[in-house]
Design a protein around this motif. Structure first.
Motif, PDB file in Angstrom:
ATOM      1  N   THR A   1       1.038  -1.156   0.012  1.00 45.43           N
ATOM      2  CA  THR A   1       0.016   0.145   0.002  1.00 45.43           C
ATOM      3  C   THR A   1       1.011   1.382  -0.068  1.00 45.43           C
ATOM      4  N   ALA A   2       0.329   2.301  -0.776  1.00 44.39           N
ATOM      5  CA  ALA A   2       1.227   3.767  -0.746  1.00 44.39           C
ATOM      6  C   ALA A   2       0.131   4.701  -0.772  1.00 44.39           C
ATOM      7  N   VAL A   3       0.817   5.889  -0.320  1.00 48.13           N
ATOM      8  CA  VAL A   3      -0.124   6.839  -0.294  1.00 48.13           C
ATOM      9  C   VAL A   3       0.245   8.161  -0.784  1.00 48.13           C
ATOM     10  N   ASP A   4      -0.411   8.983  -1.699  1.00 46.56           N
ATOM     11  CA  ASP A   4      -0.139   9.989  -2.174  1.00 46.56           C
ATOM     12  C   ASP A   4      -0.806  11.412  -1.562  1.00 46.56           C
ATOM     13  N   PRO A   5       0.082  12.414  -0.966  1.00 43.45           N
ATOM     14  CA  PRO A   5      -0.782  13.593   0.091  1.00 43.45           C
ATOM     15  C   PRO A   5      -1.489  14.164  -0.848  1.00 43.45           C
ATOM     16  N   GLU A   6      -1.295  14.376  -2.168  1.00 46.29           N
ATOM     17  CA  GLU A   6      -2.268  15.250  -3.146  1.00 46.29           C
ATOM     18  C   GLU A   6      -3.241  14.172  -3.547  1.00 46.29           C
ATOM     19  N   GLU A   7      -3.520  13.019  -3.219  1.00 47.47           N
ATOM     20  CA  GLU A   7      -4.293  12.090  -3.903  1.00 47.47           C
ATOM     21  C   GLU A   7      -4.380  11.851  -5.215  1.00 47.47           C
ATOM     22  N   LEU A   8      -3.093  12.138  -5.929  1.00 46.42           N
ATOM     23  CA  LEU A   8      -2.979  11.853  -7.275  1.00 46.42           C
ATOM     24  C   LEU A   8      -2.839  10.197  -7.452  1.00 46.42           C
ATOM     25  N   GLU A   9      -3.041   9.927  -8.712  1.00 48.34           N
ATOM     26  CA  GLU A   9      -3.205   8.380  -9.031  1.00 48.34           C
ATOM     27  C   GLU A   9      -1.723   7.985  -9.103  1.00 48.34           C
ATOM     28  N   LEU A  10      -1.428   6.704  -8.532  1.00 50.96           N
ATOM     29  CA  LEU A  10      -0.319   6.380  -8.223  1.00 50.96           C
ATOM     30  C   LEU A  10       0.105   5.184  -9.369  1.00 50.96           C
ATOM     31  N   THR A  11       1.416   4.812  -9.581  1.00 49.04           N
ATOM     32  CA  THR A  11       1.713   3.555 -10.240  1.00 49.04           C
ATOM     33  C   THR A  11       2.751   3.186  -9.542  1.00 49.04           C
ATOM     34  N   ILE A  12       2.705   1.776  -9.128  1.00 48.12           N
ATOM     35  CA  ILE A  12       3.517   1.086  -8.288  1.00 48.12           C
ATOM     36  C   ILE A  12       4.304   0.025  -9.050  1.00 48.12           C
ATOM     37  N   SER A  13       5.691   0.353  -9.013  1.00 46.76           N
ATOM     38  CA  SER A  13       6.592  -0.791  -9.786  1.00 46.76           C
ATOM     39  C   SER A  13       7.736  -1.184  -8.890  1.00 46.76           C
TER      40      SER A  13
END
Length: 300
Positions: free
Chosen positions: A221-233
């Motif tokens: 799980t990861a979080v973006d403080p600006e609630e932007l869409e995340l790509t995890i690699s």
């Protein structure tokens, strides 16, 4: 126990608390409490827990020879700093940072480098957030750091300041003690708040150990403080593992642990969370152990 703010105390019935081991004792300040639950650690590496404000107790083992610091962020998630010092020389002979996700019943190694920290605090109400420091007689070796993923990765806060203790009330209020250099400097330090910026960060705990041929699985799980869409690699990953990005700030790292020709083998992993503008990383080491155990005699 007390129910009037400490004006009067009642001695706990011995039947309500497990007997100590021979020579076992608790350390001053090696304790914590969240709501109705309280814990204290001992010099035998055990953790006592009460879930009814101290009326009854149970005890669990950490597997380490001593518990020198206990700190919990909620009723389930906490850490134990296990240090042993030579009684004659004062030299540190054993160091381990453990974490629990079940209120202290079981403990796992965080994988933090040995002797990395002198003291550490789990931040109440913010599971995964730890703040700690290293104290040294060499000024440049002193530092403080924080983690947002239960100690898997750390970020520097400052250096060259000698802190002696750290305690947090929540993620916004915390204090560190230090030496008074004169009437105007040193002493107490107040937490200014954490500015994690706009970059993403990981909040999950990786699985760090597995036996060869077993299926490995880590729910990321990861979080973006600006609630932007995340790509995890992954930027660094062994060939037997794969990352599956779910497109919602979560992913799965899985695979079958390979056969090894020694007692254990380590594999480096670096995960990357990308919001299109900034990235955050989580680096850790997976240890694969052999399934070929040495024979044991069962006869007397």
């Amino acid at each position: 126990t007390t129910n009037d703010g400490g004006e009067n105390w009642v001695l706990l019935d011995g039947e309500n608390i497990p007997d100590p081991l021979d020579g076992e004792m608790g350390w001053t300040s090696t304790c914590d409490a969240i709501d109705n639950t309280a814990w204290f650690g001992t010099n035998e590496g055990r953790v006592y827990r009460s879930q009814d404000k101290g009326l009854t107790w149970e005890v669990f083992t950490t597997g380490e020879p001593n518990v020198s610091r206990l700190s919990f962020s909620d009723e389930n998630n906490g850490i134990a700093l296990c240090q042993v010092f030579n009684e004659t020389t004062g030299a540190l002979t054993s160091w381990k940072l453990l974490r629990t996700t079940d209120g202290g019943e079981t403990w796992d190694d965080t994988g933090v480098e040995s002797e990395y920290l002198s003291d550490v605090c789990a931040v109440p109400g913010k599971p995964g957030m730890l703040v700690g420091f290293k104290i040294s007689q060499t000024l440049g070796d002193n530092f403080s750091a924080y983690s947002l993923d239960y100690g898997t990765t750390w970020n520097m806060l400052d250096d060259s300041t000698q802190y002696t203790s750290v305690k947090f009330y929540n993620e916004h209020v915390g204090y560190a003690g230090g030496f008074n250099w004169d009437e105007n400097s040193g002493g107490m330090y107040k937490w200014p708040g954490l500015n994690v910026g706009s970059g993403p960060y990981f909040t999950s705990i990786p699985v760090l150990e597995i036996t060869e041929y077993e299926e490995y699985s880590y729910e990321i799980t990861a979080v973006d403080p600006e609630e932007l869409e995340l790509t995890i690699s992954a930027s660094d990953i062994p060939s037997w593992l794969n990352v599956t990005d779910n497109g919602d700030g979560t992913a799965t790292l899985n695979g079958t642990a390979p056969a090894i020709d020694q007692e254990s083998e380590t594999f480096n992993v670096t995960l990357v969370a990308d919001n299109g503008e900034e990235t955050g990383e989580q680096s850790f080491v997976i240890t694969v152990n052999t399934s070929n155990q040495a024979p044991e005699f069962t006869s007397e």
